[in-house]
Design an enzyme around this catalytic site. Sequence first.
Site, PDB file in Angstrom:
ATOM      1  N   LYS A 172    -111.804  21.150  25.923  1.00 17.53           N
ATOM      2  CA  LYS A 172    -111.356  19.635  25.952  1.00 17.53           C
ATOM      3  C   LYS A 172    -112.182  18.919  26.673  1.00 17.53           C
ATOM      4  CE  LYS A 172    -108.113  20.534  22.916  1.00 17.53           C
ATOM      5  NZ  LYS A 172    -106.846  20.572  22.829  1.00 17.53           N
TER       6      LYS A 172
HETATM    7  C1  LIG Z   1    -105.557  21.451  22.228  1.00 16.09           C
HETATM    8  C2  LIG Z   1    -104.503  20.634  21.723  1.00 16.09           C
HETATM    9  C3  LIG Z   1    -103.277  20.861  22.274  1.00 16.09           C
HETATM   10  C4  LIG Z   1    -102.613  22.017  23.035  1.00 16.09           C
HETATM   11  O1  LIG Z   1    -103.414  22.033  24.260  1.00 16.09           O
HETATM   12  P1  LIG Z   1    -103.047  23.271  25.347  1.00 16.09           P
HETATM   13  O2  LIG Z   1    -103.520  22.687  26.549  1.00 16.09           O
HETATM   14  O3  LIG Z   1    -104.057  24.496  24.909  1.00 16.09           O
HETATM   15  O4  LIG Z   1    -101.591  23.722  25.253  1.00 16.09           O
HETATM   16  C5  LIG Z   1    -102.051  20.007  21.740  1.00 16.09           C
HETATM   17  N1  LIG Z   1    -102.279  19.135  20.669  1.00 16.09           N
HETATM   18  C6  LIG Z   1    -103.514  18.975  20.371  1.00 16.09           C
HETATM   19  C7  LIG Z   1    -103.867  18.031  19.295  1.00 16.09           C
HETATM   20  C8  LIG Z   1    -104.717  19.623  20.922  1.00 16.09           C
HETATM   21  O5  LIG Z   1    -105.928  19.575  20.196  1.00 16.09           O
END
Ligand SMILES: *Cc1c(COP(=O)(O)O)cnc(C)c1O
Length: 392
Positions: free
Chosen positions: A193
Amino acid sequence: MASPSPDHIPFALPDIGEAEIEAVVSALRSGWLTTGPNAAAFESEFSAQLASIGGGEVTSIAVNSATAGLHLALEACGIGPGDEVIIPDWTFTATGEVVRYLGADVVVVDVDPKTLNVDLAVAERAITARTKAIVPVHFAGLPVDRTALADLASAHGLRVVEDAAHAHPVVSGGLPVGTGTSDAVVFSFYATKTMTTGEGGMVTVHDPDLARRIRTMRLHGISRDVFDRYRSTVPSWHYEVVAPGFKYNLPDPAAAMGRVQLSRAATMLSARRSIATRYAAAFADLPVTLPAGLDLPDDQHAWHLFVLRLNDDAPLERDAFIQRMADLGVSCSVHFIPLHLQPYWRDTYRLDPADFPVAHDSFARAVSLPAFSSMTDEQVQRVIDAVREVLG
Ligand SMILES: *Cc1c(COP(=O)(O)O)cnc(C)c1O
């Protein structure tokens, strides 16, 4: 197995430098490994960063994933069996799975063809007497119109939890995502991210009661967390379990990494922004639809993803495009396979592609190009050359 060639360009890589490594090592040497001083500092620094880019005061609560944060936020909003929660079709399964954890039902709705964010007009038509909340996703880091969202929510008495997994740091309508009128906003610090703690997340809230419930449920439903007990003058062995909570706290070495990433968030954004600008200029004459938001000021799109859609007159289809790019040493991805095509969601809610014309059509065309902050200029040029070769 053949190892990838050294000049292969991965789809994503975390942007980790010596400062992050030193911060983690120093957290390890400190002897405090669970949630402690680094997590507390990370929370207050996150709130301070939102304030520094124009936000009001919020409480930030560190968690071990965005999924955990979404679960906690909806739980604190009182979502439970019999309730319906509106979510976009164009998202990762986590947005919906947390609704099912609570025994509530999702109502999956189509997205806007320009932004691929939830279509609020479709969402409004999907509201029933059981609808309790909406979870919009700021897809690729381009925020949903939060004024229209707040109007919809107040007209129908809905709670709002924003899935901001792609959206730090970003300002829209004069307010950073993470602040505003929504009940809670949830960020992800997963490895790929916009900033990372390996695994991790943050929930921001403005209501003290909601903050208290989320903090309690984050750690077993215990009314005082370990660090609080350690610091306190009240005997540290005593605690009270007030609910069957979860185990969603962020460990301190991860929080230490997050503090450094947070301090670099604006720099990493400007690197992603300049990649997006270069791609947009290089692909302007190709048979592709560029992502929305290229015309916005630099701080109004987090550029987590750069998603192209292949037009009808492109010389090949999406899957073949991705294969040709891989042959040229560039890994691409697809965000997202819409929920209506995933067996669990399709079968549980009998989702019909005809109800998701935008997401269905976009899925056939969408491809995400590498666009991570540590890409070199030479790597960006190689992606551009490969796209032009494949579509030329
Ligand atoms: C990555 C993601 C999540 C989940 O994030 P985590 O930290 O891996 O639990 C939720 N929603 C979206 C749109 C994502 O891209």
